[in-house]
Design a protein around this motif. Sequence first.
Motif, PDB file in Angstrom:
ATOM      1  N   GLY A  60      31.881 -39.076  59.580  1.00  0.00           N
ATOM      2  CA  GLY A  60      32.089 -40.323  60.296  1.00  0.00           C
ATOM      3  C   GLY A  60      30.896 -40.750  61.120  1.00  0.00           C
ATOM      4  N   ASP A  61      31.184 -41.220  62.304  1.00  0.00           N
ATOM      5  CA  ASP A  61      30.176 -41.735  63.213  1.00  0.00           C
ATOM      6  C   ASP A  61      29.131 -40.672  63.548  1.00  0.00           C
ATOM      7  OD1 ASP A  61      29.214 -43.790  65.177  1.00  0.00           O
ATOM      8  OD2 ASP A  61      29.801 -42.226  66.597  1.00  0.00           O
ATOM      9  N   GLY A  62      29.557 -39.424  63.690  1.00  0.00           N
ATOM     10  CA  GLY A  62      28.623 -38.344  63.996  1.00  0.00           C
ATOM     11  C   GLY A  62      27.588 -38.163  62.905  1.00  0.00           C
ATOM     12  N   LEU A  63      28.016 -38.255  61.651  1.00  0.00           N
ATOM     13  CA  LEU A  63      27.110 -38.123  60.517  1.00  0.00           C
ATOM     14  C   LEU A  63      26.096 -39.268  60.485  1.00  0.00           C
ATOM     15  CD1 LEU A  63      26.311 -36.584  57.968  1.00  0.00           C
ATOM     16  CD2 LEU A  63      28.056 -37.886  56.738  1.00  0.00           C
ATOM     17  N   VAL A  64      26.555 -40.473  60.739  1.00  0.00           N
ATOM     18  CA  VAL A  64      25.664 -41.634  60.784  1.00  0.00           C
ATOM     19  C   VAL A  64      24.644 -41.462  61.896  1.00  0.00           C
ATOM     20  CG1 VAL A  64      25.532 -44.115  61.236  1.00  0.00           C
ATOM     21  CG2 VAL A  64      27.316 -43.221  59.728  1.00  0.00           C
ATOM     22  N   ARG A  65      25.099 -41.070  63.060  1.00  0.00           N
ATOM     23  CA  ARG A  65      24.194 -40.901  64.202  1.00  0.00           C
ATOM     24  C   ARG A  65      23.157 -39.807  63.939  1.00  0.00           C
ATOM     25  NH1 ARG A  65      26.277 -42.374  69.766  1.00  0.00           N
ATOM     26  NH2 ARG A  65      27.798 -44.001  69.387  1.00  0.00           N
ATOM     27  N   VAL A  66      23.575 -38.705  63.337  1.00  0.00           N
ATOM     28  CA  VAL A  66      22.634 -37.626  63.029  1.00  0.00           C
ATOM     29  C   VAL A  66      21.596 -38.117  62.017  1.00  0.00           C
ATOM     30  CG1 VAL A  66      22.410 -35.342  61.944  1.00  0.00           C
ATOM     31  CG2 VAL A  66      24.176 -35.742  63.673  1.00  0.00           C
ATOM     32  N   ALA A  67      22.026 -38.853  60.995  1.00  0.00           N
ATOM     33  CA  ALA A  67      21.084 -39.389  60.000  1.00  0.00           C
ATOM     34  C   ALA A  67      20.077 -40.335  60.651  1.00  0.00           C
ATOM     35  CB  ALA A  67      21.844 -40.094  58.882  1.00  0.00           C
ATOM     36  N   ILE A  68      20.529 -41.159  61.572  1.00  0.00           N
ATOM     37  CA  ILE A  68      19.618 -42.077  62.266  1.00  0.00           C
ATOM     38  C   ILE A  68      18.569 -41.277  63.043  1.00  0.00           C
ATOM     39  CG2 ILE A  68      19.442 -43.757  64.146  1.00  0.00           C
ATOM     40  CD1 ILE A  68      22.202 -44.848  63.167  1.00  0.00           C
ATOM     41  N   VAL A  69      19.012 -40.309  63.809  1.00  0.00           N
ATOM     42  CA  VAL A  69      18.093 -39.513  64.621  1.00  0.00           C
ATOM     43  C   VAL A  69      17.135 -38.710  63.734  1.00  0.00           C
ATOM     44  CG1 VAL A  69      17.954 -37.587  66.244  1.00  0.00           C
ATOM     45  CG2 VAL A  69      19.600 -39.420  66.628  1.00  0.00           C
ATOM     46  N   LEU A  70      17.632 -38.192  62.612  1.00  0.00           N
ATOM     47  CA  LEU A  70      16.796 -37.395  61.717  1.00  0.00           C
ATOM     48  C   LEU A  70      15.998 -38.251  60.733  1.00  0.00           C
ATOM     49  CD1 LEU A  70      19.120 -34.333  61.017  1.00  0.00           C
ATOM     50  CD2 LEU A  70      17.294 -34.582  62.711  1.00  0.00           C
ATOM     51  N   ARG A  71      16.162 -39.570  60.845  1.00  0.00           N
ATOM     52  CA  ARG A  71      15.387 -40.524  60.042  1.00  0.00           C
ATOM     53  C   ARG A  71      15.505 -40.258  58.546  1.00  0.00           C
ATOM     54  NH1 ARG A  71      10.100 -40.198  63.909  1.00  0.00           N
ATOM     55  NH2 ARG A  71      11.201 -40.729  65.800  1.00  0.00           N
ATOM     56  N   CYS A  72      16.751 -40.177  58.106  1.00  0.00           N
ATOM     57  CA  CYS A  72      17.032 -39.969  56.686  1.00  0.00           C
ATOM     58  C   CYS A  72      18.377 -40.608  56.360  1.00  0.00           C
ATOM     59  CB  CYS A  72      17.051 -38.485  56.337  1.00  0.00           C
ATOM     60  SG  CYS A  72      18.338 -37.538  57.170  1.00  0.00           S
ATOM     61  N   SER A  73      18.690 -40.650  55.093  1.00  0.00           N
ATOM     62  CA  SER A  73      19.965 -41.247  54.695  1.00  0.00           C
ATOM     63  C   SER A  73      21.104 -40.231  54.809  1.00  0.00           C
ATOM     64  CB  SER A  73      19.883 -41.756  53.253  1.00  0.00           C
ATOM     65  OG  SER A  73      19.790 -40.675  52.344  1.00  0.00           O
ATOM     66  N   VAL A  74      22.300 -40.755  54.942  1.00  0.00           N
ATOM     67  CA  VAL A  74      23.499 -39.920  54.915  1.00  0.00           C
ATOM     68  C   VAL A  74      23.583 -39.227  53.557  1.00  0.00           C
ATOM     69  CG1 VAL A  74      26.030 -39.978  54.897  1.00  0.00           C
ATOM     70  CG2 VAL A  74      24.760 -41.267  56.641  1.00  0.00           C
ATOM     71  N   ASP A  75      23.258 -39.946  52.492  1.00  0.00           N
ATOM     72  CA  ASP A  75      23.316 -39.358  51.150  1.00  0.00           C
ATOM     73  C   ASP A  75      22.390 -38.158  51.022  1.00  0.00           C
ATOM     74  OD1 ASP A  75      25.245 -41.128  50.305  1.00  0.00           O
ATOM     75  OD2 ASP A  75      23.854 -42.415  49.204  1.00  0.00           O
ATOM     76  N   TYR A  76      21.233 -38.212  51.656  1.00  0.00           N
ATOM     77  CA  TYR A  76      20.317 -37.070  51.624  1.00  0.00           C
ATOM     78  C   TYR A  76      20.942 -35.870  52.342  1.00  0.00           C
ATOM     79  CZ  TYR A  76      16.319 -34.063  52.332  1.00  0.00           C
ATOM     80  OH  TYR A  76      15.481 -32.981  52.342  1.00  0.00           O
ATOM     81  N   LEU A  77      21.461 -36.101  53.537  1.00  0.00           N
ATOM     82  CA  LEU A  77      22.056 -34.997  54.299  1.00  0.00           C
ATOM     83  C   LEU A  77      23.220 -34.357  53.555  1.00  0.00           C
ATOM     84  CD1 LEU A  77      22.103 -36.281  57.987  1.00  0.00           C
ATOM     85  CD2 LEU A  77      20.507 -34.657  56.928  1.00  0.00           C
ATOM     86  N   THR A  78      24.016 -35.168  52.884  1.00  0.00           N
ATOM     87  CA  THR A  78      25.213 -34.654  52.226  1.00  0.00           C
ATOM     88  C   THR A  78      24.971 -34.188  50.797  1.00  0.00           C
ATOM     89  OG1 THR A  78      25.877 -36.871  51.533  1.00  0.00           O
ATOM     90  CG2 THR A  78      26.752 -36.055  53.639  1.00  0.00           C
ATOM     91  N   GLY A  79      23.733 -34.313  50.307  1.00  0.00           N
ATOM     92  CA  GLY A  79      23.410 -33.832  48.965  1.00  0.00           C
ATOM     93  C   GLY A  79      23.701 -34.802  47.841  1.00  0.00           C
ATOM     94  N   ARG A  80      24.064 -36.035  48.179  1.00  0.00           N
ATOM     95  CA  ARG A  80      24.320 -37.028  47.137  1.00  0.00           C
ATOM     96  C   ARG A  80      23.027 -37.636  46.613  1.00  0.00           C
ATOM     97  NH1 ARG A  80      29.426 -39.634  50.228  1.00  0.00           N
ATOM     98  NH2 ARG A  80      27.847 -39.647  51.850  1.00  0.00           N
ATOM     99  N   SER A  81      21.907 -37.350  47.280  1.00  0.00           N
ATOM    100  CA  SER A  81      20.597 -37.823  46.860  1.00  0.00           C
ATOM    101  C   SER A  81      19.559 -36.780  47.243  1.00  0.00           C
ATOM    102  CB  SER A  81      20.254 -39.149  47.541  1.00  0.00           C
ATOM    103  OG  SER A  81      18.913 -39.528  47.257  1.00  0.00           O
ATOM    104  N   ASP A  82      18.524 -36.660  46.424  1.00  0.00           N
ATOM    105  CA  ASP A  82      17.421 -35.771  46.756  1.00  0.00           C
ATOM    106  C   ASP A  82      16.281 -36.513  47.435  1.00  0.00           C
ATOM    107  OD1 ASP A  82      18.670 -33.479  45.806  1.00  0.00           O
ATOM    108  OD2 ASP A  82      17.933 -33.798  43.766  1.00  0.00           O
ATOM    109  N   GLU A  83      16.428 -37.833  47.564  1.00  0.00           N
ATOM    110  CA  GLU A  83      15.447 -38.651  48.270  1.00  0.00           C
ATOM    111  C   GLU A  83      15.844 -38.733  49.739  1.00  0.00           C
ATOM    112  OE1 GLU A  83      12.694 -39.975  46.783  1.00  0.00           O
ATOM    113  OE2 GLU A  83      13.355 -38.909  44.992  1.00  0.00           O
TER     114      GLU A  83
END
Length: 107
Positions: A60-83
């Motif tokens: 949810g919101d926590g995942l979005v916020r972490v992706a923003i801070v880590l400057r990457c996509s949610v899909d990258y963090l969750t393994g749905r993308s290698d980019e």
Amino acid sequence: MTNQVQAPGLDDAARSLMKERIQERLQALGMTQFRAAEMAGKHSHFIYDFLIDRKRTIKGDGLVRVAIVLRCSVDYLTGRSDEIGEPPSPLMSFGPIIQEVSNGSEG
């Protein structure tokens, strides 16, 4: 239609990949997990708790916020993308958090 972003059901392999990617982005940005959690507007142990399996997933919101801070996509963090991709555009104002991240400031 909901705007909530969720990590896919995290089995051990998916959770391991997400941990690896979070740690990789923290290292690339020279940021501690505690600082990243605080910049995301979460309690200081939010990311740490996930990395040590005290918390089984970030969603949810926590995942979005972490992706923003880590400057990457949610899909990258969750393994749905290698980019690494682009961080999500916030659907709401995170106030000084977004300004701090966009300025590259970490404290």
